[in-house]
Design a protein around this motif. Structure first.
Motif, PDB file in Angstrom:
ATOM      1  N   CYS A  27       0.854  -1.186   0.000  1.00 42.74           N
ATOM      2  CA  CYS A  27       0.000   0.000   0.000  1.00 42.74           C
ATOM      3  C   CYS A  27       0.891   1.238   0.000  1.00 42.74           C
ATOM      4  O   CYS A  27       1.986   1.218   0.564  1.00 42.74           O
ATOM      5  CB  CYS A  27      -0.920   0.021   1.218  1.00 42.74           C
ATOM      6  SG  CYS A  27      -2.089   1.409   1.176  1.00 42.74           S
ATOM      7  N   MET A  29      -0.150   4.073   1.306  1.00 48.03           N
ATOM      8  CA  MET A  29      -0.513   4.864   2.486  1.00 48.03           C
ATOM      9  C   MET A  29      -0.103   4.069   3.725  1.00 48.03           C
ATOM     10  O   MET A  29       0.321   2.917   3.626  1.00 48.03           O
ATOM     11  CB  MET A  29      -2.022   5.159   2.504  1.00 48.03           C
ATOM     12  CG  MET A  29      -2.462   6.087   1.389  1.00 48.03           C
ATOM     13  SD  MET A  29      -4.232   6.468   1.470  1.00 48.03           S
ATOM     14  CE  MET A  29      -4.351   7.696   0.158  1.00 48.03           C
ATOM     15  N   ASP A  30      -0.247   4.713   4.883  1.00 49.02           N
ATOM     16  CA  ASP A  30       0.126   4.035   6.130  1.00 49.02           C
ATOM     17  C   ASP A  30      -0.788   4.535   7.261  1.00 49.02           C
ATOM     18  O   ASP A  30      -0.335   5.193   8.199  1.00 49.02           O
ATOM     19  CB  ASP A  30       1.605   4.320   6.445  1.00 49.02           C
ATOM     20  CG  ASP A  30       2.088   3.550   7.663  1.00 49.02           C
ATOM     21  OD1 ASP A  30       1.399   2.589   8.086  1.00 49.02           O
ATOM     22  OD2 ASP A  30       3.144   3.921   8.213  1.00 49.02           O
ATOM     23  N   CYS A  31      -2.066   4.226   7.139  1.00 45.56           N
ATOM     24  CA  CYS A  31      -3.045   4.672   8.138  1.00 45.56           C
ATOM     25  C   CYS A  31      -2.760   3.950   9.462  1.00 45.56           C
ATOM     26  O   CYS A  31      -2.561   2.722   9.458  1.00 45.56           O
ATOM     27  CB  CYS A  31      -4.456   4.335   7.677  1.00 45.56           C
ATOM     28  SG  CYS A  31      -4.790   4.789   5.960  1.00 45.56           S
ATOM     29  N   CYS A  34      -4.895   0.826  10.256  1.00 46.64           N
ATOM     30  CA  CYS A  34      -5.019  -0.211   9.222  1.00 46.64           C
ATOM     31  C   CYS A  34      -5.278  -1.586   9.832  1.00 46.64           C
ATOM     32  O   CYS A  34      -4.588  -2.017  10.752  1.00 46.64           O
ATOM     33  CB  CYS A  34      -3.736  -0.258   8.384  1.00 46.64           C
ATOM     34  SG  CYS A  34      -3.842  -1.427   7.022  1.00 46.64           S
ATOM     35  N   ILE A  40       0.912  -3.948   4.297  1.00 48.50           N
ATOM     36  CA  ILE A  40       1.285  -2.598   3.829  1.00 48.50           C
ATOM     37  C   ILE A  40       2.647  -2.617   3.111  1.00 48.50           C
ATOM     38  O   ILE A  40       2.795  -1.974   2.064  1.00 48.50           O
ATOM     39  CB  ILE A  40       1.314  -1.586   4.997  1.00 48.50           C
ATOM     40  CG1 ILE A  40      -0.099  -1.364   5.550  1.00 48.50           C
ATOM     41  CG2 ILE A  40       1.904  -0.254   4.531  1.00 48.50           C
ATOM     42  CD1 ILE A  40      -0.147  -0.460   6.780  1.00 48.50           C
ATOM     43  N   GLY A  70      -4.185  -3.949   1.384  1.00 48.09           N
ATOM     44  CA  GLY A  70      -3.313  -3.195   0.488  1.00 48.09           C
ATOM     45  C   GLY A  70      -4.089  -2.209  -0.386  1.00 48.09           C
ATOM     46  O   GLY A  70      -5.248  -1.932  -0.143  1.00 48.09           O
ATOM     47  N   GLN A  98      -8.515   3.401  -2.230  1.00 43.77           N
ATOM     48  CA  GLN A  98      -8.560   4.724  -1.618  1.00 43.77           C
ATOM     49  C   GLN A  98      -8.336   5.807  -2.678  1.00 43.77           C
ATOM     50  O   GLN A  98      -8.294   6.987  -2.356  1.00 43.77           O
ATOM     51  CB  GLN A  98      -7.588   4.872  -0.434  1.00 43.77           C
ATOM     52  CG  GLN A  98      -6.403   3.909  -0.406  1.00 43.77           C
ATOM     53  CD  GLN A  98      -5.198   4.325  -1.197  1.00 43.77           C
ATOM     54  OE1 GLN A  98      -5.302   5.009  -2.200  1.00 43.77           O
ATOM     55  NE2 GLN A  98      -4.034   3.873  -0.757  1.00 43.77           N
ATOM     56  N   LYS A 120     -10.929   8.735   3.501  1.00 43.09           N
ATOM     57  CA  LYS A 120     -10.138   8.693   4.737  1.00 43.09           C
ATOM     58  C   LYS A 120     -10.485   9.810   5.704  1.00 43.09           C
ATOM     59  O   LYS A 120     -10.448   9.633   6.913  1.00 43.09           O
ATOM     60  CB  LYS A 120      -8.645   8.788   4.402  1.00 43.09           C
ATOM     61  CG  LYS A 120      -8.146   7.643   3.549  1.00 43.09           C
ATOM     62  CD  LYS A 120      -8.234   6.359   4.319  1.00 43.09           C
ATOM     63  CE  LYS A 120      -7.710   5.182   3.542  1.00 43.09           C
ATOM     64  NZ  LYS A 120      -7.998   3.914   4.230  1.00 43.09           N
TER      65      LYS A 120
HETATM   66  S1  SF4 Z   1      -6.168   1.248   5.721  1.00 43.04           S
HETATM   67 FE1  SF4 Z   1      -6.056   0.868   3.509  1.00 43.04          FE
HETATM   68  S2  SF4 Z   1      -5.070   2.735   2.706  1.00 43.04           S
HETATM   69 FE2  SF4 Z   1      -4.656   2.696   4.884  1.00 43.04          FE
HETATM   70  S3  SF4 Z   1      -2.674   1.656   5.088  1.00 43.04           S
HETATM   71 FE3  SF4 Z   1      -4.255   0.076   5.330  1.00 43.04          FE
HETATM   72  S4  SF4 Z   1      -4.516  -0.754   3.275  1.00 43.04           S
HETATM   73 FE4  SF4 Z   1      -3.447   1.217   3.050  1.00 43.04          FE
END
Ligand code: SF4
Length: 231
Positions: A27, A29-31, A34, A40, A70, A98, A120
């Motif tokens: 991925c 991003m790095d929420c 997650c 990720i 991902g 996303q 998000k």
């Molecule tokens: S929640 Fe989704 S966009 Fe955010 S890090 Fe995890 S996989 Fe990536």
């Protein structure tokens, strides 16, 4: 393309359609919240060819596919996988995204039936929530507009995280969707701690109370219906 795992059949990922779920690895991003944190890293999962993936998922008692991660659109050959699955007889293909890679998403559109689109936050908080330095919002906005203007069913949804977000942000997301021309259902689901989250990242978060959002039912823009999915 990197594939992390496959669920042969799921009755909950696409409304009323049994699907095989394909998790891509990696991925952009790095929420912090997650739920699939172990996939990720960009080198997570196993590199597979398109024919090998189609062969692996063929023969399940499903009516289609849900491609999730991902973030599937970081893989430039995603449109080729979707085309191969359609050519193999898939009656419905759903993508979870996303929306931060609109050029790949655009090439996917001819093969997609529906998209779960992860909203998000409000535009001002996109970089902070996703921990991406170069603000993803302009690319996300482009993807939303593209989907609204397409024939693909566009299903926006947000994971509401206690301790990270407040009800005003859900209102702000709905307002942003409205301004971009969206009319339809906007799904808000509750954050839940799970085996897939990282303990050190979520220690200040909590599962939110749905009543925090009840007041929004009065103020949501016209033409958008707020739906709650509290699991
Ligand atoms: S929640 Fe989704 S966009 Fe955010 S890090 Fe995890 S996989 Fe990536």
């Amino acid at each position: 393309m990197r594939i992390a795992s496959v669920i042969d059949i799921s009755l909950v990922d696409v409304p009323k359609i049994p699907v095989t779920v394909i998790f891509t690895g990696g991925c952009n991003m790095d929420c912090r919240y997650c739920q699939n944190a172990e996939i990720i890293p960009l080198d997570s999962g196993t590199e597979m060819t398109i024919p090998d993936i189609v062969e692996k998922v063929r023969g399940n008692l499903s009516d289609g596919y849900c491609i999730t991660g991902g973030e599937p659109t970081i893989h430039k050959d995603l449109p080729l996988l979707l085309q191969a699955l359609k050519d193999d007889g898939a009656s419905h293909i759903n993508l979870n995204t996303q929306g931060s890679v609109p050029d790949v998403l655009e090439r996917c559109l001819p093969f997609l039936d529906s998209v779960w689109f992860d909203m998000k936050s409000v535009p001002e908080r996109y970089s902070e929530i996703t921990r991406v330095q170069s603000d993803p919002w302009p690319r996300v906005e482009k993807s939303i507009t593209m989907l609204i203007d397409s024939d693909v069913s566009f299903w926006p949804r947000t994971t509401y995280v206690g301790g990270l977000m407040n009800s005003g942000e859900i209102q702000g997301i709905a307002d942003s969707l409205y301004k971009l021309g969206f009319q339809g259902e906007y799904l808000v689901q509750n954050y839940k701690k799970s085996a897939g989250t990282r303990e050190n990242e979520v220690s200040t978060f909590h599962e939110p109370d749905r009543s925090e959002l009840d007041q929004l039912l009065e103020t949501i823009p016209s033409g958008i219906s707020l739906k709650f999915d509290w699991r």
